[in-house]
Write an enzyme that holds these catalytic residues in place. Sequence first.
Site, PDB file in Angstrom:
ATOM      1  N   GLY A 243      -1.703   0.926   0.767  1.00  0.00           N
ATOM      2  CA  GLY A 243      -2.516   0.165   1.706  1.00  0.00           C
ATOM      3  C   GLY A 243      -2.198  -1.309   1.777  1.00  0.00           C
TER       4      GLY A 243
ATOM      5  N   GLU B 164      -2.969   6.922   6.649  1.00  0.00           N
ATOM      6  CA  GLU B 164      -2.045   7.515   5.672  1.00  0.00           C
ATOM      7  C   GLU B 164      -2.743   8.627   4.889  1.00  0.00           C
ATOM      8  OE1 GLU B 164       0.724   3.535   4.867  1.00  0.00           O
ATOM      9  OE2 GLU B 164      -0.850   4.057   3.452  1.00  0.00           O
TER      10      GLU B 164
ATOM     11  N   THR C 185       4.162   4.493   6.396  1.00  0.00           N
ATOM     12  CA  THR C 185       4.280   3.124   6.893  1.00  0.00           C
ATOM     13  C   THR C 185       4.885   2.230   5.815  1.00  0.00           C
ATOM     14  OG1 THR C 185       2.245   3.487   8.146  1.00  0.00           O
ATOM     15  CG2 THR C 185       2.943   1.211   7.879  1.00  0.00           C
TER      16      THR C 185
ATOM     17  N   GLY D 210       5.609   5.593   1.267  1.00  0.00           N
ATOM     18  CA  GLY D 210       5.850   4.760   0.095  1.00  0.00           C
ATOM     19  C   GLY D 210       4.581   4.564  -0.708  1.00  0.00           C
TER      20      GLY D 210
ATOM     21  N   LYS E 149       7.947  -0.247  -8.353  1.00  0.00           N
ATOM     22  CA  LYS E 149       6.603   0.266  -8.036  1.00  0.00           C
ATOM     23  C   LYS E 149       6.041   1.193  -9.114  1.00  0.00           C
ATOM     24  CE  LYS E 149       6.807  -1.661  -3.909  1.00  0.00           C
ATOM     25  NZ  LYS E 149       8.175  -2.176  -3.857  1.00  0.00           N
TER      26      LYS E 149
ATOM     27  N   THR F  62       9.992   0.760   2.972  1.00  0.00           N
ATOM     28  CA  THR F  62      10.793   1.892   2.489  1.00  0.00           C
ATOM     29  C   THR F  62      10.788   3.012   3.522  1.00  0.00           C
ATOM     30  OG1 THR F  62      10.093   1.281   0.262  1.00  0.00           O
ATOM     31  CG2 THR F  62      11.240   3.369   0.481  1.00  0.00           C
TER      32      THR F  62
END
Length: 218
Positions: free
Chosen positions: A95, A103, A28, A82, A121, A31
């Site tokens: 999250g 996930e 989700t 991602g 990130k 990206t």
Amino acid sequence: MTQDEMKKAAGWAALQYVEKDSIVGVGTGSTVNHFIDALATMKADIDGAVSSSEASTEKMKSLGIPVYDLNSVDDLSVYVDGADEINGHMDMIKGGGAALTREKIVAAVADKFICIVDNTKQVDILGEFPLPVEVIPMARSYVARQLVKLGGDPVYREGVVTDNGNIILDVYNMKIMTPKELEEQINAIVGVVTNGLFAMRGADVLLVGTPEGVKTVK
């Protein structure tokens, strides 16, 4: 290269890990949306996908990718998702989009976790991004008190209900030196569904979108 272009490059690079005639686990986020666009170009070559959120399910269905319930699937060769933060040990915080529990479940089923991010990130120490914790609503105050005891500063994410009908507490001001240990400690609090640390099941391959192109870390 803009941040979104770096995300797009990482998303498209993940196609190389998709096996023909397989069912693909799909995460989700912004990206991952680029990965879904890429996956649609080979939808005739795969059996379909399992999704970690209603949002990803809707996007895949709109592009003609068959989406299956995880309970009807025995195994997944890859899960592509991602991260909000990822460290050098492939531990992640996830999250930000509130889909962490699904996930984590889909990631647990998959043989290989492919993490796709832009270079903002990557971190040395997890925790600057607030750690999401999915909580059963009636336990919100109790769980918040326990998170304070662990050194965090939990904030209720107002107006957000997860796909499972629960709430999110975002935990600020944590320098997470031992992610696996903290993941277990938080999950042991009664009322916690799960938390956004993906350390016990980290990433196997990291694809990082950078201004110079996609960098692969294994």
